[in-house]
Motif scaffolding. Structure first.
Motif, mmCIF file in Angstrom:
data_model
loop_
_atom_site.group_PDB
_atom_site.id
_atom_site.type_symbol
_atom_site.label_atom_id
_atom_site.label_comp_id
_atom_site.label_asym_id
_atom_site.label_seq_id
_atom_site.Cartn_x
_atom_site.Cartn_y
_atom_site.Cartn_z
ATOM 1 N N SER A 174 0.569 -1.278 -0.268
ATOM 2 C CA SER A 174 -0.280 0.244 0.345
ATOM 3 C C SER A 174 0.875 1.246 0.301
ATOM 4 C CB SER A 174 -0.807 -0.172 1.304
ATOM 5 O OG SER A 174 -1.789 -1.265 1.247
ATOM 6 N N THR A 175 2.133 1.537 0.611
ATOM 7 C CA THR A 175 2.887 1.914 0.508
ATOM 8 C C THR A 175 3.280 2.535 -0.875
ATOM 9 O OG1 THR A 175 3.619 2.167 3.368
ATOM 10 C CG2 THR A 175 5.100 3.512 1.864
ATOM 11 N N LEU A 176 3.729 1.206 -1.063
ATOM 12 C CA LEU A 176 3.792 1.597 -2.723
ATOM 13 C C LEU A 176 3.253 2.678 -3.764
ATOM 14 C CD1 LEU A 176 6.506 1.383 -5.363
ATOM 15 C CD2 LEU A 176 5.534 -1.389 -5.689
ATOM 16 N N LEU A 177 2.014 1.806 -3.638
ATOM 17 C CA LEU A 177 0.900 2.149 -4.002
ATOM 18 C C LEU A 177 0.941 3.880 -3.953
ATOM 19 C CD1 LEU A 177 -0.934 0.755 -5.866
ATOM 20 C CD2 LEU A 177 -2.949 0.624 -4.954
ATOM 21 N N ASN A 178 0.978 4.275 -2.809
ATOM 22 C CA ASN A 178 0.461 5.742 -2.205
ATOM 23 C C ASN A 178 1.301 6.618 -3.100
ATOM 24 O OD1 ASN A 178 -1.837 4.942 -0.643
ATOM 25 N ND2 ASN A 178 -0.819 4.954 0.639
ATOM 26 N N ILE A 179 2.941 5.897 -2.972
ATOM 27 C CA ILE A 179 4.298 6.538 -4.071
ATOM 28 C C ILE A 179 4.019 6.431 -5.374
ATOM 29 C CG2 ILE A 179 6.162 6.781 -4.186
ATOM 30 C CD1 ILE A 179 6.985 5.459 -1.717
ATOM 31 N N PRO A 194 -8.521 8.059 -16.804
ATOM 32 C CA PRO A 194 -6.796 8.007 -16.013
ATOM 33 C C PRO A 194 -6.380 7.385 -17.073
ATOM 34 C CG PRO A 194 -8.374 6.170 -14.523
ATOM 35 C CD PRO A 194 -9.108 6.895 -15.616
ATOM 36 N N ARG A 195 -4.691 8.088 -16.923
ATOM 37 C CA ARG A 195 -3.771 7.660 -17.697
ATOM 38 C C ARG A 195 -3.065 6.134 -16.570
ATOM 39 N NH1 ARG A 195 -0.569 11.171 -19.103
ATOM 40 N NH2 ARG A 195 0.499 10.092 -20.182
ATOM 41 N N LEU A 196 -3.394 6.714 -15.664
ATOM 42 C CA LEU A 196 -2.469 5.188 -14.242
ATOM 43 C C LEU A 196 -3.804 5.183 -13.538
ATOM 44 C CD1 LEU A 196 -0.460 4.285 -13.398
ATOM 45 C CD2 LEU A 196 -0.408 6.128 -11.700
ATOM 46 N N ILE A 197 -3.898 3.530 -13.706
ATOM 47 C CA ILE A 197 -5.555 3.113 -12.427
ATOM 48 C C ILE A 197 -4.132 1.692 -11.325
ATOM 49 C CG2 ILE A 197 -7.341 1.547 -12.675
ATOM 50 C CD1 ILE A 197 -7.516 2.128 -15.225
ATOM 51 N N LEU A 198 -4.538 2.338 -10.540
ATOM 52 C CA LEU A 198 -3.761 1.697 -8.852
ATOM 53 C C LEU A 198 -5.424 0.858 -8.369
ATOM 54 C CD1 LEU A 198 -1.692 4.593 -8.121
ATOM 55 C CD2 LEU A 198 -1.237 2.671 -9.410
ATOM 56 N N ALA A 199 -4.947 0.087 -8.622
ATOM 57 C CA ALA A 199 -6.240 -0.880 -7.799
ATOM 58 C C ALA A 199 -5.223 -1.558 -6.648
ATOM 59 C CB ALA A 199 -6.497 -1.845 -8.759
ATOM 60 N N ASP A 200 -6.368 -1.679 -5.339
ATOM 61 C CA ASP A 200 -5.561 -2.425 -4.014
ATOM 62 C C ASP A 200 -6.280 -3.440 -3.117
ATOM 63 O OD1 ASP A 200 -4.379 -2.603 -2.157
ATOM 64 O OD2 ASP A 200 -4.785 -0.918 -0.974
ATOM 65 N N GLU A 201 -6.311 -4.329 -3.910
ATOM 66 C CA GLU A 201 -6.643 -5.502 -4.175
ATOM 67 C C GLU A 201 -8.726 -5.545 -4.449
ATOM 68 O OE1 GLU A 201 -6.273 -8.889 -2.711
ATOM 69 O OE2 GLU A 201 -3.623 -7.998 -2.021
ATOM 70 N N PRO A 202 -9.139 -5.141 -5.297
ATOM 71 C CA PRO A 202 -10.127 -4.534 -6.113
ATOM 72 C C PRO A 202 -11.068 -5.412 -6.525
ATOM 73 C CG PRO A 202 -7.789 -4.836 -8.056
ATOM 74 C CD PRO A 202 -7.576 -5.162 -6.684
ATOM 75 N N THR A 203 -10.874 -7.525 -5.958
ATOM 76 C CA THR A 203 -11.568 -8.416 -5.821
ATOM 77 C C THR A 203 -11.763 -8.887 -4.967
ATOM 78 O OG1 THR A 203 -10.378 -9.406 -6.628
ATOM 79 C CG2 THR A 203 -10.631 -9.205 -8.425
ATOM 80 N N GLY A 204 -10.655 -8.574 -3.852
ATOM 81 C CA GLY A 204 -11.241 -8.765 -2.103
ATOM 82 C C GLY A 204 -12.291 -8.938 -1.492
ATOM 83 N N ALA A 205 -13.545 -7.950 -2.154
ATOM 84 C CA ALA A 205 -15.240 -8.174 -1.471
ATOM 85 C C ALA A 205 -15.586 -8.756 -2.505
ATOM 86 C CB ALA A 205 -15.436 -6.755 -1.261
ATOM 87 N N LEU A 206 -14.912 -9.206 -3.270
ATOM 88 C CA LEU A 206 -16.205 -9.875 -4.324
ATOM 89 C C LEU A 206 -15.228 -11.634 -4.847
ATOM 90 C CD1 LEU A 206 -15.388 -7.175 -7.121
ATOM 91 C CD2 LEU A 206 -16.931 -6.917 -5.443
ATOM 92 N N ASP A 207 -16.915 -11.884 -4.771
ATOM 93 C CA ASP A 207 -16.880 -13.708 -5.513
ATOM 94 C C ASP A 207 -16.621 -13.678 -6.729
ATOM 95 O OD1 ASP A 207 -18.730 -13.155 -8.007
ATOM 96 O OD2 ASP A 207 -20.244 -12.999 -6.090
ATOM 97 N N VAL A 208 -16.083 -14.816 -6.634
ATOM 98 C CA VAL A 208 -14.852 -15.572 -8.462
ATOM 99 C C VAL A 208 -15.831 -14.802 -9.458
ATOM 100 C CG1 VAL A 208 -14.209 -16.862 -9.692
ATOM 101 C CG2 VAL A 208 -14.625 -17.181 -6.798
#
Length: 232
Positions: free
Chosen positions: A49-54, A165-179
């Motif tokens: 997450s720190t890397l993503l924030n940077i 956007p030209r850059l998409i940053l996703a932190d666990e985008p499927t974490g709350a979703l079914d398969v």
């Protein structure tokens, strides 16, 4: 062609009272090209997450070099950095960060309040279209408090993508979703990224999600390594 992102020897340390500084990132080298699909896997506490924030201009390295489209980030002033982040970076946060008391439609419209021209005047239509694309066309007027975790995640994704956007940053985008829903969300992220020639960087614990990326990394104790099967 100039790389979209270039990190060289980036570190991030945090000072702790009465203790040695805590190293979160340790000499990270990373290049992300326009339109590239990148995944980063790692255990909790590895610094993902720190890397993503940077990468998203929310935080700054303690040392090392970071360039956004060839421009050293330290040369980009606070206001200019905010404008670039708002225009060029779409975040899908793990904790959603939706505005309480605002409907799903109002949440997705929020980034477009800073747009100009046609995008600003069409903000309601664009937000509605994006919510329909994530399967929430019937939830436009629902508040976050009455949405399920999976629905909140999809609102967050729609909000991240609505400005193209030209850059998409996703932190666990499927974490709350079914398969099945998770797979459709990754399809959508990749589709919108392709439409805008945007780079997509995904932080994930899911090997199936990581495997869809062209370039895969593992972050371990603050050090970034090419994942198995990826050239160093």
């Amino acid at each position: 062609m100039t790389a979209l992102l270039r990190l060289s020897g980036v570190t991030k340390t945090v000072r702790i009272p009465d203790a040695a500084p805590l190293t979160i990132l340790d000499g990270v080298d990373l290049v992300v090209e326009p339109g590239e699909r990148v995944s980063v896997v790692g255990r909790s506490g590895s610094g993902k997450s720190t890397l993503l924030n940077i990468l998203g201009l929310l935080d700054s390295p303690s040392s090392g070099a970071f360039e956004f489209e060839g421009v050293p980030v330290e040369r980009i002033g606070g206001r200019a950095r905010d404008l670039r982040r708002g225009a060029d970076v779409g975040f899908v946060f793990q904790q959603f960060n939706l505005l309480s008391g605002r409907t799903a439609l109002e949440n997705v419209m929020t980034p477009l309040l800073y747009a100009t021209g046609r995008r600003f005047w069409r903000r309601r239509a664009l937000a509605t279209e994006m919510l329909e694309r994530v399967g929430l066309g019937h939830r436009l007027d629902s508040l976050p408090e009455v949405l399920s975790g999976g629905e909140q995640q999809r609102v967050a994704i729609a909000r991240a993508l609505v400005r193209g956007p030209r850059l998409i940053l996703a932190d666990e985008p499927t974490g709350a979703l079914d398969v099945e829903t998770g797979a459709s969300v990754i399809d959508l992220l990749e589709e919108v990224a392709a439409e805008n020639d945007a780079a997509l960087v995904v932080i994930t614990h899911d090997p199936a999600v990581a495997a869809r990326s062209e370039v895969r990394y593992r972050l371990d104790a603050g050090r970034l390594h090419a994942a198995a099967g990826v050239a160093a």
